[in-house]
Design a protein around this motif. Structure first.
Motif, PDB file in Angstrom:
ATOM      1  N   LEU A 284       0.864  -1.181   0.000  1.00  0.00           N
ATOM      2  CA  LEU A 284       0.000   0.000   0.000  1.00  0.00           C
ATOM      3  C   LEU A 284       0.896   1.225   0.000  1.00  0.00           C
ATOM      4  N   ASP A 285       0.827   1.998  -1.058  1.00  0.00           N
ATOM      5  CA  ASP A 285       1.774   3.099  -1.221  1.00  0.00           C
ATOM      6  C   ASP A 285       1.129   4.474  -1.248  1.00  0.00           C
ATOM      7  N   VAL A 286      -0.193   4.540  -1.107  1.00  0.00           N
ATOM      8  CA  VAL A 286      -0.896   5.822  -1.172  1.00  0.00           C
ATOM      9  C   VAL A 286      -1.640   6.045   0.138  1.00  0.00           C
ATOM     10  N   PHE A 287      -1.407   7.205   0.757  1.00  0.00           N
ATOM     11  CA  PHE A 287      -2.124   7.577   1.979  1.00  0.00           C
ATOM     12  C   PHE A 287      -2.971   8.804   1.673  1.00  0.00           C
ATOM     13  N   ASP A 288      -4.298   8.697   1.895  1.00  0.00           N
ATOM     14  CA  ASP A 288      -5.208   9.794   1.545  1.00  0.00           C
ATOM     15  C   ASP A 288      -5.592  10.664   2.732  1.00  0.00           C
ATOM     16  N   GLY A 289      -4.904  10.501   3.842  1.00  0.00           N
ATOM     17  CA  GLY A 289      -5.229  11.261   5.038  1.00  0.00           C
ATOM     18  C   GLY A 289      -5.944  10.439   6.083  1.00  0.00           C
ATOM     19  N   GLU A 290      -6.518   9.304   5.645  1.00  0.00           N
ATOM     20  CA  GLU A 290      -7.219   8.431   6.595  1.00  0.00           C
ATOM     21  C   GLU A 290      -6.927   6.961   6.341  1.00  0.00           C
ATOM     22  N   VAL A 407       2.783  13.384   1.786  1.00  0.00           N
ATOM     23  CA  VAL A 407       1.906  13.436   2.960  1.00  0.00           C
ATOM     24  C   VAL A 407       0.766  14.401   2.655  1.00  0.00           C
ATOM     25  N   PRO A 408      -0.477  13.997   2.808  1.00  0.00           N
ATOM     26  CA  PRO A 408      -1.601  14.901   2.528  1.00  0.00           C
ATOM     27  C   PRO A 408      -1.551  16.159   3.390  1.00  0.00           C
ATOM     28  N   VAL A 415       0.929  15.559  14.333  1.00  0.00           N
ATOM     29  CA  VAL A 415       1.572  14.279  14.051  1.00  0.00           C
ATOM     30  C   VAL A 415       3.019  14.503  13.626  1.00  0.00           C
ATOM     31  N   ALA A 416       3.258  15.495  12.769  1.00  0.00           N
ATOM     32  CA  ALA A 416       4.630  15.798  12.353  1.00  0.00           C
ATOM     33  C   ALA A 416       5.467  16.268  13.536  1.00  0.00           C
ATOM     34  N   GLU A 417       4.883  17.077  14.410  1.00  0.00           N
ATOM     35  CA  GLU A 417       5.606  17.524  15.600  1.00  0.00           C
ATOM     36  C   GLU A 417       5.973  16.330  16.485  1.00  0.00           C
ATOM     37  N   LEU A 418       5.050  15.396  16.603  1.00  0.00           N
ATOM     38  CA  LEU A 418       5.316  14.201  17.397  1.00  0.00           C
ATOM     39  C   LEU A 418       6.446  13.383  16.778  1.00  0.00           C
ATOM     40  N   ALA A 419       6.430  13.226  15.447  1.00  0.00           N
ATOM     41  CA  ALA A 419       7.476  12.449  14.777  1.00  0.00           C
ATOM     42  C   ALA A 419       8.846  13.070  15.015  1.00  0.00           C
ATOM     43  N   ARG A 420       8.939  14.395  14.881  1.00  0.00           N
ATOM     44  CA  ARG A 420      10.231  15.047  15.115  1.00  0.00           C
ATOM     45  C   ARG A 420      10.667  14.912  16.568  1.00  0.00           C
ATOM     46  N   LEU A 483       3.671   6.728   7.897  1.00  0.00           N
ATOM     47  CA  LEU A 483       3.410   8.152   7.701  1.00  0.00           C
ATOM     48  C   LEU A 483       4.433   9.009   8.447  1.00  0.00           C
ATOM     49  N   MET A 484       4.717   8.678   9.704  1.00  0.00           N
ATOM     50  CA  MET A 484       5.690   9.457  10.471  1.00  0.00           C
ATOM     51  C   MET A 484       7.079   9.372   9.847  1.00  0.00           C
ATOM     52  N   ALA A 485       7.422   8.218   9.242  1.00  0.00           N
ATOM     53  CA  ALA A 485       8.705   8.105   8.558  1.00  0.00           C
ATOM     54  C   ALA A 485       8.766   9.073   7.381  1.00  0.00           C
ATOM     55  N   ARG A 486       7.685   9.172   6.631  1.00  0.00           N
ATOM     56  CA  ARG A 486       7.668  10.135   5.534  1.00  0.00           C
ATOM     57  C   ARG A 486       7.849  11.561   6.052  1.00  0.00           C
ATOM     58  N   GLN A 487       7.250  11.849   7.195  1.00  0.00           N
ATOM     59  CA  GLN A 487       7.325  13.213   7.723  1.00  0.00           C
ATOM     60  C   GLN A 487       8.724  13.585   8.201  1.00  0.00           C
ATOM     61  N   ILE A 488       9.569  12.584   8.456  1.00  0.00           N
ATOM     62  CA  ILE A 488      10.946  12.886   8.868  1.00  0.00           C
ATOM     63  C   ILE A 488      11.935  12.574   7.745  1.00  0.00           C
TER      64      ILE A 488
END
Length: 761
Positions: A284-290, A407-408, A415-420, A483-488
């Motif tokens: 699964l390579d597409v994330f639509d926000g949910e 990332v949508p 979530v991005a703040e949490l990942a960082r 998702l968090m990996a993409r954000q970092i």
């Protein structure tokens, strides 16, 4: 109206929220009550559907487009256009959203419109056409719709309520038909007797309906294949159109399999790897926000898999390094449902019969049509074992599609703040990936649960899982980490398939449905895609999950792994997760290998025992159903006999049914005296039994011909006496057959109705 309204809860699994109930109920009531008024006024039934449709439109206008209507009620061209626009928007939202769909105003309009049409059709079938049984078809259609798009099925109480509404409709129609034929079904002309008869018949009908509903609920539980989501899998099965391939949504299939505690085997395989890796099925390579979804696949001549062909290298993977592994897989059960091959990743080649295709971007191997009932295939692959130094040297993302970093925009910024915050000062992509993984399995304070608490109304699933609930299973863990990996800055995607399963021989493993799993795959330059394991293993998580050696934390301390992130309600950190190579040695509470409590074995055994007991109960109920029905008919006949003629007739019919059950000859051409004389002679009736059979025969004769019948009060006891005497004269086989399979129930429908009807003279 009540029958249609009783079916409304059937739709609850595919609709989220409660804003749709009122609109649907009001529309159904408007259509049904219009039918009542029109029929009372004796308006031609030819225009009835048009008037009912107009009433439904008025109700929808008042609910959804009052601003464009006259007095907020009377439709206008503007209000009609507004309703059509809203309906189109609602249909588009339903088509684009996975179940359950948020029931906003536009979705509520579509539901109300559909229920209004259903009410109009039900009214026509039940009242105008006088065929109420056909109303069951559209009501069943609602259930089929839900079962085909939602794998969780329908709540038992919702099904029972819908079934009760339908059976109630049939009961009312039967009552009306009996009255139209001049039958007095209430037992007497007195008001008190009529009331008592009405209550008695209502209770009897309710008991029969309850028994029917109970059987409908219990039989699927006990019979394999009736309660396992077969309809959902059939509706979602793989199809091909314009050479684009679609299939069951992988995460829906994952949830279905994880919930299966029956221990059903999916496949078995032999491997020359002493510690096999996961078997990947979907990417699964597409994330639509949910939701995570799979990009469309295409089957073409250039992607066909041949026995001697090597699979294409995934993009961004310059070479495949690692230990060579050969895996020989045998699919259990009906392999025609397998449209994607579970196989180790990355693979060099696959040898499989039939026409299969390989996706160049992900190495997924799939087919576009059904195949044979059995399926065996061989996969040659490599087992990546990169060193920490090799992964530490990985940097940048050349050669990989930028979509794996997408990332949508509507993802909660927290979530991005949490990942960082979680990765802290981690320097390399590998360190950041390991920090994320260990946060999920340790310091983050997450709990593994296949049935997490319901999502609060209006809450974002991802943000709620990461910031508040922190309860879920592999789907949530894998999707959140990817998702968090993409954000970092680390390319990521989600894979689903199976863990290695359970070893059953030296080089043989078995994979069960409960071994279904999801995990993130992260990309590293020079190494390609590598799996990570954020889902807790051991008895509190996915029992067969394992962490690859390259994903273990570095020996030097790092701030990221020690930082629990913004979790104010976590009092202390969890202990480090035990070594996956030997969890039993470090955790005395962990179950021993092969024990009944390992993984889901204990629950599977308990579930199997429960199913056996349920099956036995259902089998016993089915076995006794004819006998119970025959007893109920006789009791109803006797208790409803309120006059001398009725009591005589009830006794005579009871004797006739007993003769039929025991195989005793009975001819309607014979007079009551002839039958009594023959029974006494041929079956040696004497004493009390002989006197009883003559009293029954003379009472029937008197009821048939005498102006004022003379009927003794002992007839019910006389029938019992003759029944016991006849049973003593026939063989054991006849007695058992007469009890369990009473032939009296096989009489034609008219005889059964007369046997069950209370007559009054």
């Amino acid at each position: 109206m009540l029958a249609v309204l009783a079916a409304l809860p059937v739709l609850a699994p595919i609709l989220r929220g409660d804003g749709w109930w009122t609109a649907a109920a009001v529309t159904v009531a408007a259509v049904a009550l219009t039918g009542v008024v029109v029929r009372v006024l004796r308006v031609s039934e030819a225009v009835l559907p048009l008037l009912q449709a107009a009433a439904g439109v008025i109700a929808l206008t008042a609910l959804f487009a009052p601003g464009q209507a006259v007095a907020g009620l009377i439709p206008t061209p503007e209000s009609a256009a507004a309703l059509l626009s809203l309906a189109a928007e609602g249909r588009a939202e339903i088509d684009a959203s996975p179940a359950p769909v948020a029931a906003g105003p536009v979705v509520a309009l579509v539901v109300a419109l559909g229920m209004g049409l259903l009410a109009l059709l039900a009214d026509f079938l039940a009242v105008t056409a006088r065929m109420p049984a056909l109303v069951g078809l559209p009501l069943a259609g609602m259930a089929l719709l839900v079962l085909s798009v939602d794998d969780q099925g329908i709540a038992w109480w919702a099904f029972a309520l819908a079934a009760a509404g339908y059976l109630g409709l049939l009961g009312v129609d039967s009552w009306i038909r009996a009255g139209a034929r001049g039958i007095r079904p209430l037992g007497s002309t007195g008001s008190a007797a009529r009331a008592f008869g009405a209550l008695r018949r209502a209770a009897t009908a309710g008991a029969v309906a309850a028994a029917a509903i109970a059987l409908a609920l219990l039989v699927p539980v006990a019979v394999p294949g009736l309660g396992d989501g077969a309809l959902f899998r059939m509706a979602q099965s793989g199809m091909i159109g314009n050479d684009a391939v679609t299939t069951t949504h992988p995460l829906v299939s994952l949830r279905t399999q994880l919930a299966d505690d029956s221990g059903t085997a999916v496949l078995s395989y032999g491997s020359d790897d002493s510690d096999p890796d996961y078997l990947r099925t979907y990417v699964l390579d597409v994330f639509d926000g949910e939701n995570w979804t799979m990009s469309s696949l295409r089957a073409g001549r250039n992607t066909r898999v041949g026995a001697d062909d090597r699979l294409p290298l995934p993009p961004g993977t310059p070479r495949l390094t690692g230990d060579p592994v050969r895996t020989e897989v045998s699919v259990a059960g009906d392999a025609r449902d397998v449209d994607f091959l579970p196989m180790p990743y990355p693979a060099l080649s696959v040898d499989v019969g039939g026409e299969w295709f390989a996706d160049p971007a992900t190495q997924m191997v799939f087919r576009t049509g059904g195949g044979e009932r059995s399926l065996d295939y061989r996969v040659d692959s490599v087992r990546p074992r990169p060193s920490a130094a090799e992964l530490a040297a990985s940097g940048g993302t050349p050669g990989v599609d930028p979509q794996y970093l997408r990332v949508p925009e509507d993802v909660d910024p927290r979530v991005a703040e949490l990942a960082r915050s979680v990765v802290g000062g981690a320097r390399t992509p590998h360190e950041r990936a390991v920090a994320l993984q260990d946060w999920f399995t340790g310091a983050g304070g997450f709990t593994y649960d296949l049935r997490p608490p319901p999502l609060p109304e209006g809450a974002d699933p991802l943000a709620h899982f990461l910031l508040e609930g922190r309860v879920g299973y592999c789907e949530q863990f894998a999707g959140a980490m990817a998702l968090m990996a993409r954000q970092i800055g680390v390319p990521a995607r989600v894979a689903t398939g199976y863990t290695a399963g359970t070893q059953v021989a030296d080089d043989r493993w078995e994979v069960r449905r409960s071994d279904a799993h999801a995990w993130p795959e992260l990309y590293f330059e020079g190494q390609g895609w590598l799996r990570f394991e954020p889902t807790p293993s051991s008895g509190d998580g996915q029992g067969t999950a394992s962490v690859p050696s390259y994903a273990e934390p570095a020996p030097e301390p790092g701030g990221a792994a020690d930082d629990p992130g913004p979790r104010p309600d976590t009092a202390e950190e969890r202990p480090e997760r035990p070594d996956p190579a030997g969890p039993e040695a470090e955790d005395p509470a962990a179950p021993a290998p092969g024990s009944a409590t390992e993984g889901t074995g204990g629950s599977a055994d308990a579930a199997a025992l429960g199913r056996i007991l349920q099956a036995a109960a259902v089998a016993l109920l089915v076995l006794l159903a004819p006998a119970l029905t025959a007893t109920a008919v006789r009791h109803l006949r006797q208790s409803g006999a309120t006059t001398d003629s009725a009591r005589a007739r009830a006794a005579w019919l009871g004797l006739r049914d007993e003769a039929a059950d025991l195989g005793v000859p009975w001819s309607p051409a014979e007079s009551p005296r002839t039958i009594a004389r023959r029974l006494a002679v041929e079956y040696g009736l004497s004493g009390a039994a002989r006197e009883a059979v003559w009293r029954i025969a003379l009472a029937e004769e008197s009821a048939r011909y005498a102006p004022r019948p003379v009927v003794p009060r002992s007839l019910a006891a006389d029938v019992h006496t003759v029944r016991r005497a006849l049973r003593r004269r026939v063989g054991l086989a006849a007695r058992v057959r007469g009890t369990l399979l009473p032939r009296s129930l096989l009489r034609r429908a008219g005889d059964v109705r007369r046997a069950a009807r209370v007559r009054t003279g």
